[in-house]
Write a protein that holds these residues in place. Structure first.
Motif, PDB file in Angstrom:
ATOM      1  N   THR A   1       0.820  -1.216   0.000  1.00  0.00           N
ATOM      2  CA  THR A   1       0.000   0.000   0.000  1.00  0.00           C
ATOM      3  C   THR A   1       0.850   1.259   0.000  1.00  0.00           C
ATOM      4  OG1 THR A   1      -1.787  -1.112   1.192  1.00  0.00           O
ATOM      5  CG2 THR A   1      -1.744   1.298   1.299  1.00  0.00           C
ATOM      6  N   HIS A   2       1.910   1.285   0.798  1.00  0.00           N
ATOM      7  CA  HIS A   2       2.661   2.517   1.019  1.00  0.00           C
ATOM      8  C   HIS A   2       3.951   2.625   0.215  1.00  0.00           C
ATOM      9  CE1 HIS A   2       0.062   3.677   4.410  1.00  0.00           C
ATOM     10  NE2 HIS A   2       0.061   2.395   4.732  1.00  0.00           N
ATOM     11  N   GLU A   3       4.539   1.504  -0.204  1.00  0.00           N
ATOM     12  CA  GLU A   3       5.769   1.539  -1.003  1.00  0.00           C
ATOM     13  C   GLU A   3       5.704   0.479  -2.101  1.00  0.00           C
ATOM     14  OE1 GLU A   3       9.486   1.443   1.196  1.00  0.00           O
ATOM     15  OE2 GLU A   3       8.525   2.271   2.994  1.00  0.00           O
ATOM     16  N   PRO A   4       4.668   0.489  -2.931  1.00  0.00           N
ATOM     17  CA  PRO A   4       4.542  -0.579  -3.933  1.00  0.00           C
ATOM     18  C   PRO A   4       5.705  -0.620  -4.918  1.00  0.00           C
ATOM     19  CG  PRO A   4       3.024   1.227  -4.384  1.00  0.00           C
ATOM     20  CD  PRO A   4       3.579   1.472  -3.029  1.00  0.00           C
ATOM     21  N   GLU A   5       6.321   0.524  -5.173  1.00  0.00           N
ATOM     22  CA  GLU A   5       7.435   0.549  -6.120  1.00  0.00           C
ATOM     23  C   GLU A   5       8.629  -0.265  -5.617  1.00  0.00           C
ATOM     24  OE1 GLU A   5       8.092   3.746  -3.126  1.00  0.00           O
ATOM     25  OE2 GLU A   5       6.363   3.039  -4.303  1.00  0.00           O
ATOM     26  N   VAL A   6       8.760  -0.380  -4.300  1.00  0.00           N
ATOM     27  CA  VAL A   6       9.850  -1.177  -3.720  1.00  0.00           C
ATOM     28  C   VAL A   6       9.615  -2.656  -4.017  1.00  0.00           C
ATOM     29  CG1 VAL A   6      10.894  -1.936  -1.559  1.00  0.00           C
ATOM     30  CG2 VAL A   6      10.418   0.484  -1.914  1.00  0.00           C
ATOM     31  N   LEU A   7       8.389  -3.112  -3.822  1.00  0.00           N
ATOM     32  CA  LEU A   7       8.073  -4.506  -4.139  1.00  0.00           C
ATOM     33  C   LEU A   7       8.193  -4.765  -5.636  1.00  0.00           C
ATOM     34  CD1 LEU A   7       5.014  -5.149  -1.779  1.00  0.00           C
ATOM     35  CD2 LEU A   7       7.405  -5.780  -1.417  1.00  0.00           C
ATOM     36  N   ASP A   8       7.902  -3.756  -6.445  1.00  0.00           N
ATOM     37  CA  ASP A   8       8.030  -3.914  -7.891  1.00  0.00           C
ATOM     38  C   ASP A   8       9.488  -4.149  -8.288  1.00  0.00           C
ATOM     39  OD1 ASP A   8       5.324  -3.480  -8.192  1.00  0.00           O
ATOM     40  OD2 ASP A   8       5.526  -1.358  -8.700  1.00  0.00           O
ATOM     41  N   ARG A   9      10.418  -3.514  -7.579  1.00  0.00           N
ATOM     42  CA  ARG A   9      11.843  -3.650  -7.907  1.00  0.00           C
ATOM     43  C   ARG A   9      12.443  -4.946  -7.374  1.00  0.00           C
ATOM     44  NH1 ARG A   9      12.246   1.714  -5.983  1.00  0.00           N
ATOM     45  NH2 ARG A   9      13.503   1.011  -4.210  1.00  0.00           N
ATOM     46  N   ALA A  10      11.813  -5.529  -6.356  1.00  0.00           N
ATOM     47  CA  ALA A  10      12.385  -6.711  -5.711  1.00  0.00           C
ATOM     48  C   ALA A  10      12.179  -7.963  -6.553  1.00  0.00           C
ATOM     49  CB  ALA A  10      11.759  -6.907  -4.335  1.00  0.00           C
ATOM     50  N   VAL A  11      13.107  -8.904  -6.419  1.00  0.00           N
ATOM     51  CA  VAL A  11      12.991 -10.218  -7.037  1.00  0.00           C
ATOM     52  C   VAL A  11      12.648 -11.273  -6.000  1.00  0.00           C
ATOM     53  CG1 VAL A  11      14.294 -12.034  -8.237  1.00  0.00           C
ATOM     54  CG2 VAL A  11      14.519  -9.653  -8.945  1.00  0.00           C
ATOM     55  N   VAL A  12      13.065 -11.043  -4.759  1.00  0.00           N
ATOM     56  CA  VAL A  12      12.800 -12.011  -3.694  1.00  0.00           C
ATOM     57  C   VAL A  12      12.483 -11.273  -2.399  1.00  0.00           C
ATOM     58  CG1 VAL A  12      15.269 -12.224  -3.194  1.00  0.00           C
ATOM     59  CG2 VAL A  12      13.703 -13.993  -2.414  1.00  0.00           C
ATOM     60  N   ALA A  13      11.460 -11.773  -1.698  1.00  0.00           N
ATOM     61  CA  ALA A  13      11.089 -11.272  -0.371  1.00  0.00           C
ATOM     62  C   ALA A  13      11.417 -12.379   0.614  1.00  0.00           C
ATOM     63  CB  ALA A  13       9.600 -10.922  -0.326  1.00  0.00           C
ATOM     64  N   GLY A  14      12.451 -12.173   1.403  1.00  0.00           N
ATOM     65  CA  GLY A  14      12.877 -13.240   2.294  1.00  0.00           C
ATOM     66  C   GLY A  14      13.285 -12.744   3.654  1.00  0.00           C
ATOM     67  N   TYR A  15      14.268 -13.424   4.214  1.00  0.00           N
ATOM     68  CA  TYR A  15      14.644 -13.240   5.602  1.00  0.00           C
ATOM     69  C   TYR A  15      16.150 -13.006   5.693  1.00  0.00           C
ATOM     70  CZ  TYR A  15      10.089 -15.508   5.910  1.00  0.00           C
ATOM     71  OH  TYR A  15       8.770 -15.833   5.740  1.00  0.00           O
ATOM     72  N   CYS A  16      16.638 -12.818   6.892  1.00  0.00           N
ATOM     73  CA  CYS A  16      18.040 -12.495   7.092  1.00  0.00           C
ATOM     74  C   CYS A  16      18.966 -13.603   6.584  1.00  0.00           C
ATOM     75  CB  CYS A  16      18.291 -12.214   8.576  1.00  0.00           C
ATOM     76  SG  CYS A  16      20.024 -11.940   9.004  1.00  0.00           S
ATOM     77  N   VAL A  17      18.721 -14.840   7.014  1.00  0.00           N
ATOM     78  CA  VAL A  17      19.650 -15.927   6.686  1.00  0.00           C
ATOM     79  C   VAL A  17      19.716 -16.167   5.183  1.00  0.00           C
ATOM     80  CG1 VAL A  17      20.191 -18.364   7.024  1.00  0.00           C
ATOM     81  CG2 VAL A  17      19.337 -17.008   8.934  1.00  0.00           C
ATOM     82  N   ASP A  18      18.558 -16.237   4.508  1.00  0.00           N
ATOM     83  CA  ASP A  18      18.614 -16.514   3.075  1.00  0.00           C
ATOM     84  C   ASP A  18      19.155 -15.327   2.295  1.00  0.00           C
ATOM     85  OD1 ASP A  18      15.940 -15.027   2.086  1.00  0.00           O
ATOM     86  OD2 ASP A  18      15.423 -16.206   3.839  1.00  0.00           O
ATOM     87  N   ALA A  19      19.043 -14.107   2.864  1.00  0.00           N
ATOM     88  CA  ALA A  19      19.655 -12.952   2.226  1.00  0.00           C
ATOM     89  C   ALA A  19      21.177 -13.083   2.236  1.00  0.00           C
ATOM     90  CB  ALA A  19      19.238 -11.670   2.937  1.00  0.00           C
ATOM     91  N   VAL A  20      21.733 -13.538   3.357  1.00  0.00           N
ATOM     92  CA  VAL A  20      23.182 -13.739   3.449  1.00  0.00           C
ATOM     93  C   VAL A  20      23.606 -14.912   2.559  1.00  0.00           C
ATOM     94  CG1 VAL A  20      25.087 -14.309   5.000  1.00  0.00           C
ATOM     95  CG2 VAL A  20      23.304 -12.725   5.750  1.00  0.00           C
ATOM     96  N   VAL A  21      22.810 -15.986   2.536  1.00  0.00           N
ATOM     97  CA  VAL A  21      23.112 -17.125   1.663  1.00  0.00           C
ATOM     98  C   VAL A  21      23.193 -16.671   0.211  1.00  0.00           C
ATOM     99  CG1 VAL A  21      22.223 -19.305   0.736  1.00  0.00           C
ATOM    100  CG2 VAL A  21      22.174 -18.895   3.194  1.00  0.00           C
ATOM    101  N   GLN A  22      22.257 -15.847  -0.214  1.00  0.00           N
ATOM    102  CA  GLN A  22      22.258 -15.383  -1.598  1.00  0.00           C
ATOM    103  C   GLN A  22      23.522 -14.580  -1.900  1.00  0.00           C
ATOM    104  OE1 GLN A  22      18.945 -12.897  -2.771  1.00  0.00           O
ATOM    105  NE2 GLN A  22      19.571 -12.855  -4.919  1.00  0.00           N
ATOM    106  N   ARG A  23      23.913 -13.700  -0.969  1.00  0.00           N
ATOM    107  CA  ARG A  23      25.103 -12.890  -1.198  1.00  0.00           C
ATOM    108  C   ARG A  23      26.364 -13.773  -1.275  1.00  0.00           C
ATOM    109  NH1 ARG A  23      26.454  -7.571  -0.346  1.00  0.00           N
ATOM    110  NH2 ARG A  23      24.285  -7.205  -0.922  1.00  0.00           N
ATOM    111  N   LEU A  24      26.413 -14.817  -0.484  1.00  0.00           N
ATOM    112  CA  LEU A  24      27.619 -15.644  -0.418  1.00  0.00           C
ATOM    113  C   LEU A  24      27.684 -16.709  -1.507  1.00  0.00           C
ATOM    114  CD1 LEU A  24      27.968 -16.236   3.434  1.00  0.00           C
ATOM    115  CD2 LEU A  24      29.053 -14.472   2.035  1.00  0.00           C
ATOM    116  N   THR A  25      26.530 -17.203  -1.947  1.00  0.00           N
ATOM    117  CA  THR A  25      26.514 -18.333  -2.887  1.00  0.00           C
ATOM    118  C   THR A  25      25.881 -18.008  -4.234  1.00  0.00           C
ATOM    119  OG1 THR A  25      24.351 -19.226  -2.239  1.00  0.00           O
ATOM    120  CG2 THR A  25      26.260 -19.849  -0.881  1.00  0.00           C
TER     121      THR A  25
END
Length: 484
Positions: free
Chosen positions: A140-164
């Motif tokens: 509702t308040h920042e739809p453009e942010v969700l439009d730019r995102a490819v994945v909505a996740g959590y802390c651990v999988d965010a670090v996994v993505q950066r590392l692997t």
């Protein structure tokens, strides 16, 4: 000697510990993460700063070793929302599980039946800092942010993505609130109930149990570890702590007295009271057919930190102050709900607020501190009762480093508490999972054998049994007030 490097990416602190095959800690390091408290109850973190803490602690422990590790095991904070692009870079600051911006939305969902519908389908309640509420708020308040995102996740999988370079999510993280624990798959109707069907592509498919990733070139350069090193990403900190502490049999539970009060009980039954209060979590574990009924209350050591600041004392003084008061805290009773976003277990109420009652000129600050600690212990009993505790109770976290407060927990719960000698049980749990994932499991029972048991005192337990009944009565009255 076989060695695994466990990293626990907490909300305010990242820890790295290298374990050998016998569960001994060979090297450890920690680095603080910054938590930004903003207007309107918003709580955010800079993902780059968090990734930086991981690099700092991994390089620090690696410098102490004279050989290689077999795997990198990641765990960390759950819930919240960590939005990234295809390369693993954030499209906005990470939103913490402590966040309260979606409080009004959550209240509306409680009133129109959304929370109950999701609970019926997945066994998980929702609260302002859970992924569903935050995503709906941003939609509702920042739809453009969700439009730019490819994945909505959590802390651990965010670090996994950066590392692997892999886009993934652990089944434990994904459990709240959209995973049906019986099928270990997303419940599409639950996603639609939250109005997020059009954002469905942002949810990564959960990784298979004990999935092994490989450290990529960029991740290897960041951490100073060999490219191709096995990496595991989860479970997140709550189930990781249960595994690391020694929770093995159905009915066993764990109390984590950290920033929040996380209570969990192991079960092999995915059946629950679908008409019960929509609260808590039904977490899938790395073992299919095993689940953790989680009741992670928002009360915890954050409340103790608040009290210390208010009273002008150091945390180290809490133990002596508890000893200076007596069970019952000089007649003071309390409700410990100090979190800005209210409470999430064993009930959900964004309007939940703390109370102190029964004060007089004769009371001391020792009585105030003890009343708060006793009320948090009552909240633990409430959570563990709701989660179905029937077996051995383990405990970890900063709160149980105080012998005085640990005794209060044991007396209020009227049962012995087993405390692992190693406080880094989250990293231990992640390391145990990693060793099994790479096909060379460690002896989990040997790892859990080093512990101390705190027995309850029958006399104090009887007094606290009456106090718990009074606590529940006060809570019922307060919930009626909050609803108005």
């Amino acid at each position: 000697m076989r060695r695994v490097l466990g990293v626990d990416i907490g909300t305010s602190l990242t820890k790295a510990v290298v374990f050998d095959e016998n569960g001994n800690s060979l090297a450890q390091a920690s680095a603080p993460s910054k938590v930004h408290h903003l207007r309107g109850g918003a709580v955010e973190q800079d993902f780059e700063q968090v990734v930086g803490t991981v690099a700092t602690v991994v390089r620090a422990v690696s410098a102490e070793l004279d050989g290689a590790v077999e795997a990198l095991a990641l765990t960390g904070q759950g819930d919240g929302l960590w939005l990234r692009d295809a390369e693993g870079f954030p499209v906005r600051p990470a939103i913490s599980w402590l966040d309260g911006r979606a409080s009004e939305l959550l209240t509306a969902w409680q009133e129109n039946g959304v929370t109950r519908e999701v609970f019926r389908r997945t066994g998980s309640g929702m609260f302002p800092g859970c992924t569903a509420a935050i995503m709906s708020y941003l939609d509702t308040h920042e739809p453009e942010v969700l439009d730019r995102a490819v994945v909505a996740g959590y802390c651990v999988d965010a670090v996994v993505q950066r590392l692997t370079g892999e886009i993934t999510v652990d089944i434990s993280d994904a459990s709240l609130p959209f995973i049906d624990p019986a099928t270990r798959a997303y419940d599409e109707a639950a996603i639609e109930a939250c109005g997020l069907g059009h954002r469905r592509t942002l949810f990564a498919d959960p990784a298979p149990p004990k999935k092994v990733f490989r450290l990529g070139r960029a991740g290897a350069a960041l951490l100073g570890l060999p490219e191709g090193l096995p990496v595991t990403g989860g479970p997140f900190d709550l189930p990781a702590c249960a595994i690391g502490a020694g929770v093995r049999r159905p009915g066993d539970g764990i109390l984590t007295a950290g920033t929040t009060l996380a209570c969990q009980v192991l079960t092999t039954d995915a059946v629950y009271d679908r008409e019960g209060e929509p609260a808590g979590m039904f977490l899938c574990t790395p073992n299919e057919g095993e689940f953790l009924r989680g009741m992670p209350a928002m009360v915890g050591t954050a409340g103790i930190d608040w009290a210390c600041k208010l009273l002008g004392i150091e945390v180290a003084e809490v133990g002596p102050l508890l000893a200076a008061s007596t069970p019952g805290a000089g007649g003071i009773t309390a409700l410990p709900f100090l979190a800005t976003s209210g409470e999430r277990a064993p009930f959900v109420d964004a309007g939940a607020r703390a109370q102190f009652r029964g004060l007089s000129l004769e009371n001391t600050r020792a009585d105030l501190v003890r009343a708060l600690c006793e009320s948090i212990a009552y909240a633990a009993r409430h959570c563990l009762s709701a989660a179905g505790l029937s077996g051995t109770l383990y405990a970890c976290g900063g709160g149980v480093r105080s012998p005085e407060w640990t005794q209060i927990f044991a007396d209020v719960l009227a049962r012995p508490i087993v405390i692992p000698d190693d406080p880094d049980v989250g990293a231990r749990g992640a390391a145990l999972v990693a060793a099994e994932a790479i096909g060379e499991p460690f002896d989990a029972d040997l790892w859990a054998a080093k512990s101390t048991t705190v027995e309850h005192q029958p006399g104090a337990a009887e007094l606290y049994d009456r106090g718990y009944s009074e606590y529940l009565t006060s809570l019922d009255v307060a919930r009626e007030q909050w609803s108005r």
